[in-house]
Design a protein around this motif. Structure first.
Motif, PDB file in Angstrom:
ATOM      1  N   THR A 255       0.735  -0.680   0.287  1.00 26.49           N
ATOM      2  CA  THR A 255      -0.233   0.077  -0.121  1.00 26.49           C
ATOM      3  C   THR A 255       0.981   0.953  -0.323  1.00 26.49           C
ATOM      4  O   THR A 255       2.214   1.321   0.461  1.00 26.49           O
ATOM      5  CB  THR A 255      -1.033  -0.242   1.122  1.00 26.49           C
ATOM      6  N   LEU A 257       1.197   5.809   0.741  1.00 23.77           N
ATOM      7  CA  LEU A 257      -0.402   6.411   1.950  1.00 23.77           C
ATOM      8  C   LEU A 257       0.402   7.751   1.421  1.00 23.77           C
ATOM      9  O   LEU A 257       1.963   7.734   1.379  1.00 23.77           O
ATOM     10  CB  LEU A 257       0.604   6.189   3.653  1.00 23.77           C
ATOM     11  N   THR A 258       0.071   8.488   0.770  1.00 20.20           N
ATOM     12  CA  THR A 258       0.534  10.167   1.173  1.00 20.20           C
ATOM     13  C   THR A 258       0.716  11.451   1.708  1.00 20.20           C
ATOM     14  O   THR A 258      -0.603  10.822   2.615  1.00 20.20           O
ATOM     15  CB  THR A 258      -0.410  10.589  -0.156  1.00 20.20           C
ATOM     16  N   PHE A 259       0.968  11.812   1.602  1.00 17.63           N
ATOM     17  CA  PHE A 259       1.351  12.975   2.763  1.00 17.63           C
ATOM     18  C   PHE A 259       1.718  14.028   2.250  1.00 17.63           C
ATOM     19  O   PHE A 259       2.734  13.951   0.765  1.00 17.63           O
ATOM     20  CB  PHE A 259       2.893  12.089   3.254  1.00 17.63           C
ATOM     21  N   LYS A 260       1.120  15.062   2.108  1.00 20.62           N
ATOM     22  CA  LYS A 260       1.109  16.444   1.655  1.00 20.62           C
ATOM     23  C   LYS A 260       1.923  17.068   2.066  1.00 20.62           C
ATOM     24  O   LYS A 260       2.283  17.669   3.211  1.00 20.62           O
ATOM     25  CB  LYS A 260       0.028  17.290   1.300  1.00 20.62           C
ATOM     26  N   SER A 283       7.029  14.860  -8.269  1.00 18.94           N
ATOM     27  CA  SER A 283       6.508  14.647  -7.142  1.00 18.94           C
ATOM     28  C   SER A 283       5.691  15.558  -7.250  1.00 18.94           C
ATOM     29  O   SER A 283       4.229  15.895  -6.651  1.00 18.94           O
ATOM     30  CB  SER A 283       7.112  14.423  -5.772  1.00 18.94           C
ATOM     31  N   ARG A 369       3.940  19.380  -2.677  1.00 15.71           N
ATOM     32  CA  ARG A 369       4.267  18.294  -3.167  1.00 15.71           C
ATOM     33  C   ARG A 369       3.421  16.787  -2.330  1.00 15.71           C
ATOM     34  O   ARG A 369       3.174  16.339  -0.935  1.00 15.71           O
ATOM     35  CB  ARG A 369       5.660  18.028  -2.898  1.00 15.71           C
ATOM     36  N   LYS A 371       4.816  13.459  -0.392  1.00 13.96           N
ATOM     37  CA  LYS A 371       5.850  12.417  -0.366  1.00 13.96           C
ATOM     38  C   LYS A 371       4.342  11.179  -0.570  1.00 13.96           C
ATOM     39  O   LYS A 371       2.941  10.762   0.236  1.00 13.96           O
ATOM     40  CB  LYS A 371       5.892  12.868   1.033  1.00 13.96           C
ATOM     41  N   ILE A 372       5.651   9.859  -0.939  1.00 13.71           N
ATOM     42  CA  ILE A 372       4.818   8.668  -0.605  1.00 13.71           C
ATOM     43  C   ILE A 372       5.383   7.781   0.579  1.00 13.71           C
ATOM     44  O   ILE A 372       6.791   7.347   0.441  1.00 13.71           O
ATOM     45  CB  ILE A 372       3.743   7.980  -1.668  1.00 13.71           C
ATOM     46  N   VAL A 373       4.446   6.890   1.297  1.00 12.39           N
ATOM     47  CA  VAL A 373       5.505   5.976   1.754  1.00 12.39           C
ATOM     48  C   VAL A 373       4.985   4.731   1.566  1.00 12.39           C
ATOM     49  O   VAL A 373       3.329   4.276   1.349  1.00 12.39           O
ATOM     50  CB  VAL A 373       5.103   5.978   3.995  1.00 12.39           C
ATOM     51  N   ILE A 374       5.672   3.058   1.074  1.00 18.65           N
ATOM     52  CA  ILE A 374       5.140   2.550   0.824  1.00 18.65           C
ATOM     53  C   ILE A 374       5.904   1.647   1.157  1.00 18.65           C
ATOM     54  O   ILE A 374       6.940   1.412   2.010  1.00 18.65           O
ATOM     55  CB  ILE A 374       6.001   2.713  -0.926  1.00 18.65           C
ATOM     56  N   LEU A 375       4.873   0.348   1.855  1.00 18.77           N
ATOM     57  CA  LEU A 375       4.633   0.045   2.732  1.00 18.77           C
ATOM     58  C   LEU A 375       3.971  -1.498   2.465  1.00 18.77           C
ATOM     59  O   LEU A 375       3.283  -1.623   2.385  1.00 18.77           O
ATOM     60  CB  LEU A 375       4.238  -0.050   4.496  1.00 18.77           C
TER      61      LEU A 375
ATOM     62  N   GLU B  27      -3.930  -0.631   7.378  1.00 19.00           N
ATOM     63  CA  GLU B  27      -2.924   0.083   7.692  1.00 19.00           C
ATOM     64  C   GLU B  27      -2.236   1.237   8.865  1.00 19.00           C
ATOM     65  O   GLU B  27      -0.988   1.518   8.474  1.00 19.00           O
ATOM     66  CB  GLU B  27      -3.321   1.378   6.130  1.00 19.00           C
ATOM     67  N   ARG B  34       5.734   0.862  12.724  1.00 15.29           N
ATOM     68  CA  ARG B  34       6.963   1.286  12.478  1.00 15.29           C
ATOM     69  C   ARG B  34       7.515   2.440  13.619  1.00 15.29           C
ATOM     70  O   ARG B  34       8.381   2.703  13.397  1.00 15.29           O
ATOM     71  CB  ARG B  34       6.897   1.642  11.017  1.00 15.29           C
ATOM     72  N   LEU B 192       1.120  19.707   5.059  1.00 15.22           N
ATOM     73  CA  LEU B 192      -0.598  19.893   5.116  1.00 15.22           C
ATOM     74  C   LEU B 192      -1.050  19.020   6.360  1.00 15.22           C
ATOM     75  O   LEU B 192      -1.393  17.992   4.990  1.00 15.22           O
ATOM     76  CB  LEU B 192      -1.186  19.828   3.463  1.00 15.22           C
ATOM     77  N   ARG B 397      -3.589   9.050  11.194  1.00 11.72           N
ATOM     78  CA  ARG B 397      -3.067   9.019  10.217  1.00 11.72           C
ATOM     79  C   ARG B 397      -1.494   9.598   8.669  1.00 11.72           C
ATOM     80  O   ARG B 397      -1.091   9.062   9.299  1.00 11.72           O
ATOM     81  CB  ARG B 397      -3.081   8.167   8.349  1.00 11.72           C
ATOM     82  N   LEU B 401       2.478   9.623   9.513  1.00  7.07           N
ATOM     83  CA  LEU B 401       3.197   9.952   8.895  1.00  7.07           C
ATOM     84  C   LEU B 401       4.341  10.899   8.992  1.00  7.07           C
ATOM     85  O   LEU B 401       5.336  11.014   8.254  1.00  7.07           O
ATOM     86  CB  LEU B 401       1.962  10.334   7.589  1.00  7.07           C
ATOM     87  N   ASP B 411      11.084  11.724  -1.383  1.00  5.88           N
ATOM     88  CA  ASP B 411       9.705  11.847  -1.208  1.00  5.88           C
ATOM     89  C   ASP B 411       9.586  10.475  -1.540  1.00  5.88           C
ATOM     90  O   ASP B 411       7.971  10.320  -1.455  1.00  5.88           O
ATOM     91  CB  ASP B 411       9.958  12.145  -3.013  1.00  5.88           C
ATOM     92  N   VAL B 412      10.042   9.369  -2.392  1.00  2.00           N
ATOM     93  CA  VAL B 412       9.403   8.109  -1.878  1.00  2.00           C
ATOM     94  C   VAL B 412       9.900   7.445  -0.803  1.00  2.00           C
ATOM     95  O   VAL B 412      11.029   7.427  -0.576  1.00  2.00           O
ATOM     96  CB  VAL B 412       9.373   7.398  -3.080  1.00  2.00           C
ATOM     97  N   ILE B 413       9.397   6.725   0.343  1.00  2.00           N
ATOM     98  CA  ILE B 413       9.970   6.191   1.813  1.00  2.00           C
ATOM     99  C   ILE B 413       9.231   4.766   1.659  1.00  2.00           C
ATOM    100  O   ILE B 413       8.093   4.308   1.236  1.00  2.00           O
ATOM    101  CB  ILE B 413       9.254   7.033   3.161  1.00  2.00           C
ATOM    102  N   TYR B 414      10.137   3.308   1.845  1.00  2.00           N
ATOM    103  CA  TYR B 414      10.299   2.707   1.619  1.00  2.00           C
ATOM    104  C   TYR B 414      10.452   1.812   2.688  1.00  2.00           C
ATOM    105  O   TYR B 414      11.012   2.300   3.518  1.00  2.00           O
ATOM    106  CB  TYR B 414      10.362   1.424   0.679  1.00  2.00           C
ATOM    107  N   LEU B 415       9.378   1.605   3.270  1.00  2.00           N
ATOM    108  CA  LEU B 415       9.081   1.079   4.743  1.00  2.00           C
ATOM    109  C   LEU B 415       9.443  -0.800   5.178  1.00  2.00           C
ATOM    110  O   LEU B 415       8.421  -1.720   4.591  1.00  2.00           O
ATOM    111  CB  LEU B 415       7.842   1.441   5.196  1.00  2.00           C
TER     112      LEU B 415
END
Lengths: 460, 415
Positions: A255, A257-260, A283, A369, A371-375, B27, B34, B192, B397, B401, B411-415
């Motif tokens: 999944t 999850l986005t973060f602004k 982004s 922009r 930011k995405i967290v992928i887990l 989720e 984490r 935001l 959530r 984050l 910008d892209v975070i893999y956990l």
């Protein structure tokens, strides 16, 4: 010795009659055994009963033994022995007969239990228990009969046994229904080990074990769920049958999850918008061309991208808004190409419409922009059936990740589902059907429904 | 420094599963996993009263249930200190305040006292609003991750106060704002995170029809007549007189009633005056009901919103305006002015109607009263929009984050 010979000569008739009686019974027994077994074989040949040989093997020797005992009993009866001795001899013979019947019953029941229940998963582990229960029951009943033969009182023993039985039933009152339903499930064979089932309360997975009390299923999250048979038998179950073709490697659902993140950049007219867009990172472009899909995923039709909405609603450039809205991100292989197209449309419009309208206070375009967290999620699919079930459960964020992020942001050749179906299941046809879906023309929920329908149709 | 040890949320995290779905909560748990080795320390100025305390009161227990050790402490200060911070608050909103050098000195002095008493145990120190902002000076000594949560609009502040606060803000690892137009350009990352409503709270939970009817009877409202409602405190910035004017335009053609429900703010001496003005303006019109609702009457507000036909938020200036989300959650068509955070909640013609004038408001109300199907469609969309973007689960959530992103700048975070 001479005296004995003399006695035999004088009383030969007293001896020969019991001997002849015994021999007659023995010969009749041999004859009857042959006839009876012939009839039994012919009957079982017609009925094709698989247990014929077991019955024959078990009864062959005891059958003759019973006629020998009958012959001895008759011989004693016609002999000149004292009635007192005859009575004792009759009880001994009856006891031997009962014991032989008990042995036959125990042997036969054990063979039949093993013969039938070895094939049934649910009962296999319970065979020793069942054998012991039958053995004990036969011995108890046999002993009661023997005691009765020897004239001993059995009523108190029967009462004690009955009381013990009632106590056992009371102690097992919760277990017995499970055993009953377990037996029902096993005999009905409506579900078996390896079947993929879904219960009406949403639990789904492959059956990994069935026993008398419970049924174990391995859920899509990889957990082991134990469902009591009493519940299972009262629940509506969809049985999808045996597994489909296994993938060479499973599909792990992720999944995102986005973060602004606010950039602090803002535009109040077209000129500023185009200039900031030219320098904007992937982004930023990604956020403003995709966030509406997620934030307004419930709308049909969905609103256009943020740029199109802003130039229409806040600046009043309706025509430009339409042109920007009509740009389909699916047609562009990268975010940079998409950005250049958007900027191109805006600059082209400005060249022909030198009208520098400014947004009213509070309606500036704020560049954001994502930011995405992928887990990884707990969901894994090993075949298409599991894939369908997981697709029904995962969040739209997970669908978004595997469809949208995969292609544009993470620069993969296609969506993740198609890649897996082609590479790990070797199904190019199905992979192509999913890859050809233009995700931008669906809401996320309808995209989910479409993918499920395509795969379900394909697996039927 | 006090430590809050008696905060109990009524709702459990699993209670939200029927609303947002089981996977959504799963989720949240994944994110919580984490962060289970981190302690997050919230610091603000009060446990009771105000939006920040209300949010933390709901938020902290929910985050704890996800396995994350989040705690909440408050700073201490005397009345003079809080008078200064109130002046700062007004000045940040662009209201002129006479702030002297001694006010700044008192602010620094109180912060230093708090810094001496305070136990900064968090791996992440999450500071809310300007009152405790200067605690960041401790970062030089103790390190850790620091984030500043700004709940107010700093887009056009008094420059003197802004320059004073800016010195502290830039030392944080991140700043968080409620809406894009609340922020300014800063040298630190800005995120935001919109505020949220709790769908299980008294203000938003489902109510039986008997309760709704009882509230209508209590205030002498007509059950059969379409109701236009604005819920807000009596403040000129909420334009209650403009609302009455818009209603009168609508009432010429359509039989309906207006309800203006709200309270007066104890820290706003003007509100009594506004209430009196509104009552005078409404007098003589039996279809206008001005209701002074006492604080804590969440069920009554909920009942009025559920009974309304159209809900109005005709603010001239607005913070985030969560009353709009409350209305949308109840599937009500909303007419609102596009100010503050309202534009995030009302997407014009998709989740409600935006207006810029009294005439515009009247026109939109008329459209919604006549076209009930369209009004229902907007209400349904509004409900979905809030479900997706403005519920407390989304807020939790986003906070998780944020905390994770403090350790992952990409910008892209893999956990």
């Amino acid at each position: 010795m001479a005296e004995l010979m003399q006695w035999l000569l004088n009383n030969w008739l007293l001896i020969i009659i019991p001997v002849l009686t015994f021999l007659t019974a023995y010969i009749v027994g041999l004859w009857l055994r042959r006839k009876a077994f012939d009839v039994f074989r012919r009957w079982t040949a017609k009925s094709k009963w698989a247990g014929t040989q077991l019955v024959i093997e078990t009864f062959r020797n005891p059958f003759l033994l019973w006629f020998i005992l009958l012959g001895i009993y008759l011989a004693v009866y016609v002999s000149v022995l004292d009635p007192e001795y005859k009575l004792v001899a009759g009880r001994v013979i009856s006891t031997l007969f009962v014991v032989s019947i008990m042995l036959v019953m125990i042997t036969l029941s054990e063979k039949l239990i093993r013969f039938y229940l070895t094939k049934r998963e649910l009962f296999r582990a319970q065979i020793p228990l069942l054998v012991n229960v039958v053995r004990t029951t036969v011995i108890v009943v046999g002993l009661l009969i023997v005691l009765d033969i020897w004239g001993m009182p059995t009523t108190p023993i029967i009462l004690v046994l009955a009381a013990g039985l009632l106590i056992a039933i009371f102690a097992l009152r919760d277990t017995l229904p499970s055993l009953f339903y377990g037996a029902h499930i096993a005999w009905s064979e409506q579900i078996k080990k390896g079947d993929f089932i879904q219960t009406e309360n949403g639990e789904s997975g492959y059956i990994t074990a069935l026993n008398w009390r419970n049924t174990e299923i391995k859920t899509l999250e990889g957990n082991c769920t134990i469902i009591p048979n009493t519940i299972l038998s009262r629940t509506r179950i969809i049985n999808y049958g045996h597994p489909l073709k296994k993938a060479s490697s499973p599909f792990r659902f992720y999944t995102r999850l986005t973060f602004k993140q606010l950039t602090g950049l803002k535009a109040t007219n077209l000129q500023e918008l185009a200039e900031i867009m030219k320098e904007a990172s992937d982004s930023i472009i990604y956020y403003h061309t995709h966030s509406f899909l997620e934030e307004h995923h419930y709308l049909t039709p969905e609103p256009a991208n943020d740029f199109a909405l802003w130039v229409s609603d806040s600046l009043g450039h309706e025509i430009l808004g339409e042109r920007l809205a009509s740009i389909d991100a699916f047609d562009y292989p990268s975010l940079d190409a998409l950005k250049m197209r958007l900027v191109g449309v805006i600059t082209d419009y400005m060249a022909h419409n030198p009208d520098d309208r400014v947004a009213i206070e509070g309606e500036a375009f704020h560049f954001i922009r994502s930011k995405i967290v992928i887990l990884p999620t707990a969901y894994i699919a090993h075949d298409l059936r599991e894939f369908i079930e997981v697709m029904k459960k995962i969040t739209i964020d997970s669908i978004f990740y595997h469809i949208f992020e995969a292609r544009l942001r993470l620069k993969k050749s296609s969506n993740d589902f198609s890649v897996w179906i082609e590479d790990c299941l070797g199904d190019k046809d199905l992979a192509g059907k999913i890859a050809r879906l233009d995700p931008y023309t669906y809401t996320l929920e309808s995209l989910r429904a479409n993918i499920i329908e395509i795969v379900e149709t394909h697996t039927r | 420094m006090q430590e809050n040890s008696n905060k109990q949320s009524k709702s459990k995290i699993q209670d939200y599963e029927p609303i947002v779905g089981r996977s959504y909560i799963e989720e949240l748990r994944l994110l919580g996993d984490r962060l289970n080795n981190k302690v997050i320390q919230n610091i603000n100025s009060t446990y009771i009263g105000g939006g920040v305390a209300e949010i933390l009161d709901h938020m902290v227990p929910l985050v704890n249930q996800l396995g994350v050790d989040m705690r909440w402490d408050v700073i201490q200060g005397n009345n003079d200190f809080f008078s200064v911070t109130k002046k700062f608050h007004n000045a940040i909103h662009g209201i002129h305040e006479n702030i002297t050098a001694s006010d700044f000195d008192l602010f620094i002095e109180t912060t230093q006292k708090n810094a001496e008493q305070i136990k900064l145990y968090g791996d992440i120190i999450f500071v809310h609003d300007p009152q405790p902002i200067a605690l960041i000076a401790q970062k030089e000594t103790i390190g850790r991750k620091w984030a500043w949560r700004c709940h107010i609009d700093i887009s056009s502040p008094d420059e003197t106060v802004w320059n004073f606060l800016h010195k502290f803000i830039v030392h944080y690892d991140a700043a968080v704002f409620s809406a894009p137009n609340f922020a300014r350009q800063l040298s630190i990352p800005q995120f935001l995170i919109s505020p949220s409503i709790d769908p299980l709270s008294d203000k938003n939970k489902e109510l039986p029809i008997e309760t709704i009817n009882a509230v209508l009877s209590k205030y002498g409202l007509y059950q059969e007549k379409p109701m236009i409602l604005q819920v807000s405190r009596f403040d000129r910035l909420k334009d209650p007189v403009g609302v009455i004017a818009a209603f009168e335009m609508v009432r010429k053609n359509i039989d309906c009633q207006l309800v203006l429900a709200g309270g007066t703010a104890t820290d706003d001496p003007e509100s009594e005056e506004v209430l009196k003005e509104v009552k005078e303006r409404a007098s003589g019109n039996p279809d206008i009901h001005v209701l002074l609702i006492p604080p804590g009457s969440d069920i009554e507000i909920n009942a009025l919103q559920r009974a309304a036909t159209v809900i109005l938020q005709k603010s001239i200036k607005e913070g985030f305006g969560l009353t709009v989300s409350e209305a949308l959650w109840k599937k009500k068509p909303v007419v609102a002015t596009g100010v503050g955070g309202i534009t995030l909640q009302v997407k014009h013609k998709f989740t409600g109607l935006l207006c810029h004038s009294i005439e515009g408001a009247a026109y939109s109300i008329r459209q919604l009263l006549i076209n009930r199907e369209y009004a229902n469609w907007l209400g349904q969309n509004g409900h979905q929009h809030v479900k997706q973007n403005f519920l407390i689960t989304r807020h939790v959530r986003d906070y998780l984050l944020l905390f994770l992103s403090l350790y992952h700048p990409d910008d892209v975070i893999y956990l």
